[in-house]
Write a protein that holds these residues in place. Structure first.
Motif, PDB file in Angstrom:
ATOM      1  N   ASN A 290      -5.255   7.355   0.029  1.00  0.00           N
ATOM      2  CA  ASN A 290      -5.708   5.988   0.255  1.00  0.00           C
ATOM      3  C   ASN A 290      -6.047   5.321  -1.085  1.00  0.00           C
ATOM      4  N   LEU A 291      -6.216   4.016  -1.067  1.00  0.00           N
ATOM      5  CA  LEU A 291      -6.403   3.278  -2.321  1.00  0.00           C
ATOM      6  C   LEU A 291      -7.661   3.702  -3.070  1.00  0.00           C
TER       7      LEU A 291
ATOM      8  N   SER B 175      -6.811   2.214   3.084  1.00  0.00           N
ATOM      9  CA  SER B 175      -7.492   1.649   1.924  1.00  0.00           C
ATOM     10  C   SER B 175      -8.690   2.452   1.446  1.00  0.00           C
TER      11      SER B 175
ATOM     12  N   ILE C  43       0.840  -1.205   0.000  1.00  0.00           N
ATOM     13  CA  ILE C  43       0.000   0.000   0.000  1.00  0.00           C
ATOM     14  C   ILE C  43       0.873   1.254   0.000  1.00  0.00           C
TER      15      ILE C  43
ATOM     16  N   LEU D 133      -1.941  -4.487  -6.368  1.00  0.00           N
ATOM     17  CA  LEU D 133      -3.231  -4.994  -5.893  1.00  0.00           C
ATOM     18  C   LEU D 133      -3.250  -6.514  -5.902  1.00  0.00           C
TER      19      LEU D 133
ATOM     20  N   PHE E   7      -0.180  -0.253 -10.496  1.00  0.00           N
ATOM     21  CA  PHE E   7      -1.314  -0.312  -9.571  1.00  0.00           C
ATOM     22  C   PHE E   7      -1.880  -1.725  -9.512  1.00  0.00           C
TER      23      PHE E   7
ATOM     24  N   ILE F 123       2.225   1.975  -3.427  1.00  0.00           N
ATOM     25  CA  ILE F 123       1.225   2.604  -4.292  1.00  0.00           C
ATOM     26  C   ILE F 123       1.075   4.083  -3.952  1.00  0.00           C
TER      27      ILE F 123
ATOM     28  N   TYR G 138      -7.495   5.204  -6.819  1.00  0.00           N
ATOM     29  CA  TYR G 138      -8.293   4.592  -7.893  1.00  0.00           C
ATOM     30  C   TYR G 138      -9.166   5.648  -8.582  1.00  0.00           C
TER      31      TYR G 138
END
Length: 321
Positions: free
Chosen positions: A223-224, A155, A86, A104, A100, A89, A228
């Motif tokens: 955060n993810l 996340s 994490i 994941l 990415f 990323i 995204y």
């Protein structure tokens, strides 16, 4: 080759090393002396095997406590790897789809190992031994895994981790400090009758709350979920979406329900259930259908959000179709 001759490749490598150390104002010859006199590296020294194997220190004479402590240490090592991915990323500049997606997949691979290996806990210990040695662990609890909480905070937006009752009253503009106060896991270590925090929760917050708050602020835009949406949300890439949904399922359905299955095996007793070591309300805290924690809620249909975790409970825990 004549013994007096040196392989040109080695000469070239020495030149590159010399350039490297010159930039740092260091003398290559000194480093070569160190290499000359140093011992060969061994496997056991590299992984600190003796130290690693000395870290399992059960509190009782129950043989199966060794399984319990070793598995939890194994879990924390995989949590460390997940956080490592994490962070990669979050820190990556000019992130692209390939990077990415690869990270994941690594994260999902780690969670898959964790979820599949939980049979060690569910089936691998003698129930009578567990119910005895667990009393020596009070008030410690797996609830107190700070690394897992950091994974959650890293996340998704913090609002998605608030308790379901309060969630609708917040927005992403709500101060981080206020959202932390309503984080969902607190309800899992609060006494139902009095509403007071258990000792397990008080210890946990005293040690880690400042770290959680710092992480939440640092990852508010990193955060993810945010990464995204910022870099890949507009293209709706099916492969990325599949990996994010898998991550959500592993972290927020399969992993907590693996714990629930273990709790049912060891702690469920008629007419009343045995309390968990930390005083956690595992019957209401562990099943995902109560907390409805989703890192990426927009990637799930309304029906999936409503039925969050339900089919897994019926099939895997109660063996119903």
């Amino acid at each position: 080759m004549n013994k007096s001759e040196i392989d040109p490749k080695i000469v070239e490598q020495i030149k590159k090393l010399e350039e490297k150390y010159e930039v740092m104002g260091q003398d290559l010859s000194s480093y070569l002396d160190g290499l000359l006199y140093s011992d060969y590296l061994t496997y056991w020294d590299y992984i600190h095997l003796d130290t690693l194997l000395s870290l399992q220190t059960p509190k009782t004479g129950m043989k199966d406590e060794m399984i319990f402590i070793t598995y939890h240490q194994h879990t924390e090592l995989f949590f460390k790897l997940i956080l490592w991915e994490i962070d990669q990323i979050a820190e990556h500049e000019n992130i692209n789809k390939e990077f990415f997606l690869s990270r994941l997949k690594r994260i999902n691979g780690y969670f898959k190992i964790l979820e599949n290996s939980f049979s060690v806990m569910v089936e691998g210990m003698d129930k009578d031994q567990f119910l005895k040695f667990r009393m020596s662990l009070l008030p410690a609890s797996g609830f107190q895994s700070a690394q897992y909480r950091l994974i959650e905070i890293s996340s998704t937006d913090l609002i998605n981790l608030t308790d379901p009752v309060s969630r609708a009253t917040f927005s992403n503009e709500t101060p981080t400090e206020e959202l932390i106060e309503k984080i969902y896991w607190r309800s899992g270590a609060t006494e139902l009758a009095s509403g007071k925090k258990t000792l397990t929760l008080r210890q946990f917050e005293e040690k880690y709350n400042s770290k959680f708050l710092h992480r939440a602020k640092a990852f508010k835009e990193a955060n993810l979920l945010r990464i995204y949406e910022k870099h890949f949300g507009a293209i709706a890439n099916a492969e990325i979406i599949d990996e994010l949904r898998a991550y959500d399922a592993y972290a927020n359905v399969y992993w907590p329900l693996a714990h629930y299955k273990s709790a049912v095996r060891y702690l469920q007793r008629d007419p009343e259930d045995i309390a968990a070591t930390g005083g956690t309300n595992w019957q209401k805290y562990l099943p995902p259908r109560f907390q409805k924690i989703m890192f990426f809620p927009s990637l799930w249909t309304e029906e999936e959000r409503t039925e969050w975790g339900k089919s897994w409970v019926l099939k895997e825990v109660f063996q119903k179709q």
